[in-house]
Scaffold this active site. Structure first.
Site, PDB file in Angstrom:
ATOM      1  N   LYS A  87       0.855  -1.190   0.000  1.00  0.00           N
ATOM      2  CA  LYS A  87       0.000   0.000   0.000  1.00  0.00           C
ATOM      3  C   LYS A  87       0.889   1.237   0.000  1.00  0.00           C
ATOM      4  O   LYS A  87       1.732   1.410   0.899  1.00  0.00           O
ATOM      5  CB  LYS A  87      -0.886  -0.056   1.243  1.00  0.00           C
ATOM      6  CG  LYS A  87      -2.156   0.735   1.159  1.00  0.00           C
ATOM      7  CD  LYS A  87      -3.021   0.398   2.362  1.00  0.00           C
ATOM      8  CE  LYS A  87      -4.265   1.228   2.418  1.00  0.00           C
ATOM      9  NZ  LYS A  87      -4.954   1.072   3.702  1.00  0.00           N
TER      10      LYS A  87
HETATM   11  C1  E4P Z   1      -8.229   2.313   3.542  1.00  0.00           C
HETATM   12  O1  E4P Z   1      -7.515   1.442   3.130  1.00  0.00           O
HETATM   13  C2  E4P Z   1      -8.115   2.933   4.850  1.00  0.00           C
HETATM   14  O2  E4P Z   1      -7.469   2.050   5.735  1.00  0.00           O
HETATM   15  C3  E4P Z   1      -9.436   3.239   5.482  1.00  0.00           C
HETATM   16  O3  E4P Z   1     -10.524   2.833   4.703  1.00  0.00           O
HETATM   17  C4  E4P Z   1      -9.538   4.585   6.085  1.00  0.00           C
HETATM   18  O4  E4P Z   1     -10.805   4.718   6.679  1.00  0.00           O
HETATM   19  P1  E4P Z   1     -11.144   5.840   7.761  1.00  0.00           P
HETATM   20  O5  E4P Z   1     -11.421   7.098   7.034  1.00  0.00           O
HETATM   21  O6  E4P Z   1     -12.372   5.306   8.434  1.00  0.00           O
HETATM   22  O7  E4P Z   1      -9.941   5.946   8.666  1.00  0.00           O
END
Ligand code: E4P
Length: 222
Positions: A87
């Site tokens: 990622k």
């Molecule tokens: C995506 O990969 C992120 O980990 C995640 O969806 C972020 O979500 P949040 O806005 O609830 O922190």
């Protein structure tokens, strides 16, 4: 539509895996910190523990922000297990790194995407997944779902194979709307996945079926 769980909590990952509908796991440094996982060695151990639980891909986020370090960190993560997807944040060196990983057969998830232009760059670099954060856009009073729609249109116009991974999902309706708009994947907390199960008419309908069955059985015995 693929379902990923957005957590680093091993019990919740197990529960989603046991449900039989899990296609992947996404984590991020904040989710790791929430579970109290700190230090490189523990973070690596935790990714390996997640890979052991799931029969699915696992997004592991780099914390480096310059090209050379992202490559070094991403290659090390990818070597941990074939389920790992690296990622990478949507920054200039991140885009360069995604292109490098693509050319070297390493799967990527381009994260922190908030605009169609960013999603277009991620696709051009060959990202396996692009993660538009729709909940965070909604949080600042903009149209998160509108972004999913825009990206779908752009990717379809040019046949980009990058999968749209709707992220920062807050509730069941986000999931349904993303499915209607053609997002390839959604990632959410376990509570949102379980929330899809719920309907009051299912509960009252089941209670009636079971009561009728019991009444009929009692009448047959009498
Ligand atoms: C995506 O990969 C992120 O980990 C995640 O969806 C972020 O979500 P949040 O806005 O609830 O922190």
């Amino acid at each position: 539509m693929k379902f990923f769980i957005d957590t680093a909590n091993l019990d919740q990952i197990k529960e989603a895996q046991d449900l039989g509908v899990l296609d992947g796991v996404t984590t991020n440094p904040s989710l790791m910190a929430k579970e109290g996982i700190t230090g490189d060695e523990n973070v690596i151990k935790h990714y390996l523990a997640i890979c052991d639980i799931v029969d699915a891909n696992v997004s592991a986020e780099v914390i480096s922000t310059d090209f050379e370090s992202i490559i070094k960190e991403g290659e090390a993560l990818a070597k941990l297990n074939e389920k790992i997807v690296v990622k990478v944040p949507m920054i200039k060196d991140g885009v360069k790194a995604i292109k490098y990983f693509t050319d070297h057969g390493i799967k990527t998830n381009c994260t922190l995407v908030f605009s169609a232009g960013q999603a277009l760059l991620a696709a051009k670099a060959g990202a396996t997944f692009v993660s538009p954060f729709l909940g965070r856009l909604d949080d600042i009073g903009t149209d998160g779902l509108g972004l999913i729609e825009e990206i779908r249109l752009i990717y379809d116009n040019y046949g980009y194979e990058t999968q749209i991974l709707a992220a920062s999902i807050r509730h069941s309706m986000h999931v349904i709307e993303c499915a209607k708009l053609g997002a390839d994947v959604m990632t959410s907390p376990l509570s949102v996945i379980l929330g899809l199960l719920k309907h009051p008419l299912t509960d009252t309908g089941l209670a009636t079926f079971l009561a009728d069955h019991a009444k009929a059985a009692a009448a047959a015995k009498a």
